[in-house]
Scaffold this motif. Structure first.
Motif, PDB file in Angstrom:
ATOM      1  N   GLY A 120       0.774  -1.235   0.000  1.00 31.21           N
ATOM      2  CA  GLY A 120       0.000   0.000   0.000  1.00 31.21           C
ATOM      3  C   GLY A 120       0.806   1.286   0.000  1.00 31.21           C
ATOM      4  N   SER A 121       2.100   1.212   0.319  1.00 25.59           N
ATOM      5  CA  SER A 121       2.899   2.450   0.424  1.00 25.59           C
ATOM      6  C   SER A 121       4.388   2.115   0.315  1.00 25.59           C
ATOM      7  CB  SER A 121       2.654   3.109   1.788  1.00 25.59           C
ATOM      8  OG  SER A 121       3.188   2.284   2.812  1.00 25.59           O
ATOM      9  N   GLY A 122       5.198   3.156   0.217  1.00 21.93           N
ATOM     10  CA  GLY A 122       6.650   2.971   0.191  1.00 21.93           C
ATOM     11  C   GLY A 122       7.162   2.384   1.499  1.00 21.93           C
ATOM     12  N   VAL A 214      19.796   0.686   0.961  1.00 21.43           N
ATOM     13  CA  VAL A 214      20.403   1.966   0.574  1.00 21.43           C
ATOM     14  C   VAL A 214      19.463   2.711  -0.373  1.00 21.43           C
ATOM     15  CG1 VAL A 214      21.690   0.920  -1.370  1.00 21.43           C
ATOM     16  CG2 VAL A 214      22.533   3.034  -0.358  1.00 21.43           C
ATOM     17  N   GLU A 215      19.423   4.037  -0.209  1.00 21.27           N
ATOM     18  CA  GLU A 215      18.827   4.874  -1.247  1.00 21.27           C
ATOM     19  C   GLU A 215      19.964   5.139  -2.236  1.00 21.27           C
ATOM     20  OE1 GLU A 215      16.216   8.408  -0.232  1.00 21.27           O
ATOM     21  OE2 GLU A 215      17.270   8.146   1.636  1.00 21.27           O
ATOM     22  N   PRO A 216      19.889   4.625  -3.451  1.00 21.51           N
ATOM     23  CA  PRO A 216      21.034   4.804  -4.359  1.00 21.51           C
ATOM     24  C   PRO A 216      21.341   6.277  -4.629  1.00 21.51           C
ATOM     25  CG  PRO A 216      19.155   3.740  -5.468  1.00 21.51           C
ATOM     26  CD  PRO A 216      18.820   3.815  -4.016  1.00 21.51           C
ATOM     27  N   PHE A 244      17.792  -1.913  -2.826  1.00 23.37           N
ATOM     28  CA  PHE A 244      17.738  -0.504  -3.236  1.00 23.37           C
ATOM     29  C   PHE A 244      16.356   0.023  -2.871  1.00 23.37           C
ATOM     30  CE2 PHE A 244      20.947   0.209  -6.990  1.00 23.37           C
ATOM     31  CZ  PHE A 244      21.998  -0.091  -6.133  1.00 23.37           C
ATOM     32  N   ASP A 245      16.336   1.093  -2.090  1.00 22.02           N
ATOM     33  CA  ASP A 245      15.076   1.794  -1.853  1.00 22.02           C
ATOM     34  C   ASP A 245      14.923   2.798  -2.983  1.00 22.02           C
ATOM     35  OD1 ASP A 245      13.031   3.470  -1.162  1.00 22.02           O
ATOM     36  OD2 ASP A 245      13.675   3.761   0.921  1.00 22.02           O
ATOM     37  N   GLU A 246      14.071   2.440  -3.957  1.00 19.51           N
ATOM     38  CA  GLU A 246      13.853   3.316  -5.120  1.00 19.51           C
ATOM     39  C   GLU A 246      12.463   3.943  -5.068  1.00 19.51           C
ATOM     40  OE1 GLU A 246      15.682   3.408  -8.557  1.00 19.51           O
ATOM     41  OE2 GLU A 246      16.600   1.416  -8.598  1.00 19.51           O
TER      42      GLU A 246
HETATM   43  C1  LIG Z   1      13.340   6.891  -0.123  1.00 20.44           C
HETATM   44  C2  LIG Z   1      11.992   6.697   0.531  1.00 20.44           C
HETATM   45  N1  LIG Z   1      11.647   5.479   0.956  1.00 20.44           N
HETATM   46  C3  LIG Z   1      10.453   5.241   1.525  1.00 20.44           C
HETATM   47  C4  LIG Z   1       9.539   6.257   1.708  1.00 20.44           C
HETATM   48  C5  LIG Z   1       8.221   5.977   2.372  1.00 20.44           C
HETATM   49  O1  LIG Z   1       7.187   6.007   1.426  1.00 20.44           O
HETATM   50  P1  LIG Z   1       5.684   6.284   1.886  1.00 20.44           P
HETATM   51  O2  LIG Z   1       5.618   7.704   2.340  1.00 20.44           O
HETATM   52  O3  LIG Z   1       4.870   5.992   0.651  1.00 20.44           O
HETATM   53  O4  LIG Z   1       5.374   5.330   2.979  1.00 20.44           O
HETATM   54  C6  LIG Z   1       9.854   7.554   1.286  1.00 20.44           C
HETATM   55  C7  LIG Z   1       8.897   8.657   1.473  1.00 20.44           C
HETATM   56  O5  LIG Z   1       9.185   9.817   1.307  1.00 20.44           O
HETATM   57  C8  LIG Z   1      11.123   7.790   0.694  1.00 20.44           C
HETATM   58  O6  LIG Z   1      11.504   9.020   0.317  1.00 20.44           O
END
Ligand SMILES: Cc1ncc(COP(=O)(O)O)c(C=O)c1O
Length: 452
Positions: A120-122, A214-216, A244-246
């Motif tokens: 449902g979300s990041g 990691v955020e690349p 990778f957190d994309e």
């Molecule tokens: C790199 C990164 N990962 C994860 C998330 C979390 O995503 P969400 O806000 O949809 O839960 C964000 C939100 O800004 C983000 O910038």
């Protein structure tokens, strides 16, 4: 609209009432573009590159819902696809054709993707990616980078802090009350772009690590040449899944995301934001060997990972995503939006330079950030040298000129026109001149305080 013609109307009584009610009822306040109460607003609607408050002020929007609106607000083909899906029902729990077609499109687009799961979300996507990695490795510890944001999960809301002193590496510092005390012992923190320190931590804890996340593109700080490659190498050497957190970079930096742009393929990837253009969707994708822990056949053979939820594979979000990917695939899409982003960024850079203030811009073509510091920006600690008070003033001065931007990034969309860029550059010039002037003015004289 131009900064010269933009005149911010004072909030109407209706908007003031809404703001008062929100203050009473919504304790975390829904995000505002400014911390200054006088500039608080309630959004009425948004279309293309513009966002309008309840008092009728129309702004050029570089916040873009914190990134997802890469096509701009209410893009006609996305609205059409969503409308068509709404007529067919909005939640089935069971699998639907839009979800299957979207899974196929992700496998075609994202280099690491062999299989896909929907959430449902990041935040959910990073949470489930780490659960998969833990199950696969049969270990608990996670290594993340200082300052990196991976959403609201307990294990990753660590050491992103701006207001407290960082701890020595690899000790994690929780960023929120309410996170159980034991969680931080399963989190290791490393400095982004510092492969020696990171490698030393990985080597020391290799036998305990479930994964490295990691955020690349670390917030807006690009990886140094060779950093992601070396991280890939050391994690592969020890058989530790690299995630990778994309959520920000996926489908934005390139159709195949940061892994396509930087040429490094992780084991797992979390996606969100751009893929569904503001419709709730998080995605985990990656190697079949790890993803298949979610297959129900494993329920009785061990290593089964539960990943489901009411909104997993929601057909409305998937229909929106399919319409968005069609737009992104059109020839010349990335060239055009990147060119506009680069033009704005270059203009911002030269205006900042002209002020003589210590400042720089870092990031990529459609996501970048001005930082008020001269320190080379390579990681969280160098970012801490930036003057956040000055940045706050700058954001407010822009808002007063009809430009909405977060305190961090500029997000550029395909809906921003050349005219929008012109107007924004003129607003930036005025805002920076006022910022410069306000700082060179002598401090206001105040009468000595009466002792009482
Ligand atoms: C790199 C990164 N990962 C994860 C998330 C979390 O995503 P969400 O806000 O949809 O839960 C964000 C939100 O800004 C983000 O910038």
């Amino acid at each position: 609209m131009s900064p010269a013609t933009f005149e911010r109307k004072a909030p109407t009584e209706h908007e003031r009432e809404l703001l008062a009610k929100s203050g009473r009822l919504l304790p975390c306040g829904v995000r505002n573009a400014s911390f200054t109460p006088e500039l608080a607003m309630v959004i009425r609607d948004a279309r293309g590159s513009r966002i309008t408050d309840c008092s009728g002020n129309e702004y050029i929007d570089y916040l873009l819902g914190s990134g997802p609106m890469f096509l701009g607000h209410a893009h006609p083909s996305v609205v059409k696809a969503v409308r068509a899906q709404l007529e067919k029902g909005t939640a089935y729990l069971m699998i639907s054709e839009p979800a299957i077609r979207l899974g196929e499109a992700i496998v075609e687009a994202v280099p690491c993707a062999e299989q896909v799961s929907f959430h449902g979300s990041g935040s959910e996507a990073t949470f489930f990616a780490m659960r998969l990695a833990r199950a696969h490795r049969e270990r608990d510890k996670v290594l993340k980078f200082e300052g990196a944001y991976h959403g609201m999960g307990d294990a990753v809301l660590m050491s992103t802090q701006w207001t407290r002193q960082p701890a020595d590496f690899p000790e994690a510092v929780p960023d929120s009350a309410g996170i159980p005390g034991h969680v931080r012992h399963d989190v290791l923190i490393a400095p982004f772009n510092d492969i020696e320190t990171t490698t030393a931590i990985v080597e020391k804890h290799a036998n305990e690590l479930a994964c490295v996340i990691v955020e690349p593109l670390h917030r807006t700080i690009p990886p140094r040449d060779g950093f992601l490659e070396a991280l890939r190498q050391v994690t592969a050497h020890y058989g530790i899944p690299l995630i990778f957190d994309e959520v920000v970079t996926g489908f934005r930096l390139a159709y195949g995301g940061a892994q396509e742009l930087y040429g490094v393929t992780p084991d797992l990837c979390a996606l969100g934001k751009t893929i569904s253009g503001g419709h709730p969707l998080g995605v985990v994708c990656g190697r079949e060997e790890i993803m298949s822990h979610a297959a129900p056949e494993r329920m009785f053979s061990g290593g089964y990972v539960r990943l489901t939820g009411t909104f997993s594979g929601n057909p409305v979000s998937c229909a929106a995503a399919l319409a968005i990917l069609e737009e992104l695939k059109k020839p010349g899409f990335y060239e055009a939006v990147n060119a506009r982003g680069r033009r704005l960024r270059a203009g911002l850079e030269s205006l900042l330079q002209a002020t003589g203030l210590p400042a720089q811009v870092v990031g990529e073509a459609t996501v970048f950030q001005p930082w008020f510091t001269r320190e080379a920006l390579v990681d969280h600690r160098s970012a801490l040298t930036a003057d956040s008070g000055r940045n706050r003033k700058f954001v407010d001065l822009l808002l007063r000129r009809g430009i909405v931007k977060a305190h961090e990034k500029f997000f550029v969309s395909a809906a921003h026109s050349d005219e929008d860029v012109e107007i924004t550059l003129a607003a930036l010039e005025e805002a920076l001149a006022e910022l410069r002037e306000s700082e060179s003015a002598p401090p206001p004289t105040t009468a000595p305080r009466a002792r009482g």
